[in-house]
Design a protein around this motif. Structure first.
Motif, PDB file in Angstrom:
ATOM      1  N   GLU A 173      64.221  38.729  49.942  1.00 51.02           N
ATOM      2  CA  GLU A 173      63.723  38.289  48.522  1.00 51.02           C
ATOM      3  C   GLU A 173      64.548  37.095  48.744  1.00 51.02           C
ATOM      4  O   GLU A 173      64.244  36.129  47.375  1.00 51.02           O
TER       5      GLU A 173
ATOM      6  N   SER B  35      66.814  41.652  56.496  1.00 48.93           N
ATOM      7  CA  SER B  35      66.910  42.975  55.622  1.00 48.93           C
ATOM      8  C   SER B  35      65.750  42.407  54.163  1.00 48.93           C
ATOM      9  O   SER B  35      65.872  41.174  53.993  1.00 48.93           O
ATOM     10  N   GLU B  36      66.207  43.569  53.377  1.00 46.77           N
ATOM     11  CA  GLU B  36      64.968  43.373  52.134  1.00 46.77           C
ATOM     12  C   GLU B  36      66.249  42.457  50.949  1.00 46.77           C
ATOM     13  O   GLU B  36      65.327  41.332  50.331  1.00 46.77           O
ATOM     14  N   GLN B  37      66.735  42.372  51.287  1.00 42.71           N
ATOM     15  CA  GLN B  37      68.338  41.546  50.766  1.00 42.71           C
ATOM     16  C   GLN B  37      67.510  40.015  51.083  1.00 42.71           C
ATOM     17  O   GLN B  37      67.656  39.028  49.994  1.00 42.71           O
ATOM     18  N   ARG B  38      67.153  39.530  52.185  1.00 33.57           N
ATOM     19  CA  ARG B  38      67.305  38.664  52.769  1.00 33.57           C
ATOM     20  C   ARG B  38      65.935  37.987  52.247  1.00 33.57           C
ATOM     21  O   ARG B  38      65.159  36.668  52.317  1.00 33.57           O
TER      22      ARG B  38
END
Length: 270
Positions: A48, A43-46
């Motif tokens: 980051e 995911s984008e959170q990961r």
């Protein structure tokens, strides 16, 4: 050149979630030893998190539950390593696992089909699929490592159906090694650590108690560190382990020989 001989080599690491991840620990060792790491996260959170931890490493997104994403990210990484100019990857890490424990602890015989198949897809089949789609991107003597567990036959009730899935993952290591041997010298191995303190493990019901028990069962009375599992993975990814393939290598600080430790026995019967 260092002992591992991985300076300047390129490695793809699937599965970083945060700084406590096994994938993060492996990547850290590879970077320390002069390797180039490419991260693939869900995911984008990961993404980051990966960029903060490894600012010099490219990061790609891939939810492996959809095989089309694996095909896409393989193409993207091919471009990143200049495949058309002969660029290749020297190693790949599969540190991906998922199980739905949202309903808490349930008996193994009550495992839901949908949960089992989803966990198998993400935790095991993704390994086979990634290796298949990345096969032409590997150097002839590349090394592939997946992350398993120290034993799949110890019937830990809280780990449940993930143990049979990890057993299938271990078997897949052998079959991939045999399959790839018809056209390459690519090696496949699994690192099988005892209980680790990671954010992913925290989602397993009753994991803290199991972790504390493991500390008592380990010969040195100290739990395995994630870095210790990562060091083994880095060795298996390196040319120094060229004679090792189709193996599940246990790293448990001696836990498997110490279940009858006198302190544990007295605690149970005293």
């Amino acid at each position: 050149m260092g002992f591992l001989q991985i300076e300047g080599k390129t490695f793809v690491v699937f599965g970083l979630a945060n700084k406590k991840s096994v994938a993060a620990a492996i990547a850290k060792v590879l970077v320390e030893e002069g390797g180039r790491v490419i991260h693939v996260v869900r995911s984008e959170q990961r993404a980051e998190a990966a960029r903060k931890l490894f600012p010099d490493s490219p990061v790609f997104l891939c939810d492996v539950e959809d095989e089309a994403n694996i095909i896409r990210v393989r193409k993207e990484i091919g471009v990143a390593v200049n495949e058309g100019e002969g660029g290749r990857i020297d190693g790949l890490v599969h540190s991906i696992a998922y199980a739905n424990y949202s309903e808490g602890l349930t008996p193994f015989h009550g495992t839901l089909k949908k949960d089992f198949l989803q966990a198998f897809d993400v935790s095991c089949f993704s390994f086979i699929s990634i290796c298949n789609h990345f096969r032409e991107l590997f150097t002839k003597e590349a090394s592939v490592v997946t992350i398993s567990i120290s034993t799949t036959s110890m019937a830990a009730e809280n780990y449940g159906y993930m143990a049979p899935i990890k057993a299938a993952l271990n078997s897949s290591v052998c079959f991939l090694a045999k399959s790839f041997s018809s056209f390459s010298d690519v090696r496949f191995n699994a690192v099988a650590p005892s209980l680790l303190k990671t954010s992913a493990s925290a989602g397993i019901p009753g994991y803290v108690d199991s972790y504390l028990y493991a500390e008592k069962a380990i010969l040195r009375k100290k739990a395995l560190k994630t870095r210790e599992a990562a060091d083994l993975a880095a060795f298996l990814l390196s040319p120094r382990s060229s004679g090792i393939t189709a193996q599940t290598v246990v790293v448990d600080a001696g836990m498997s020989v110490n279940y009858f430790d006198s302190e544990i026995v007295q605690g149970a019967v005293g």
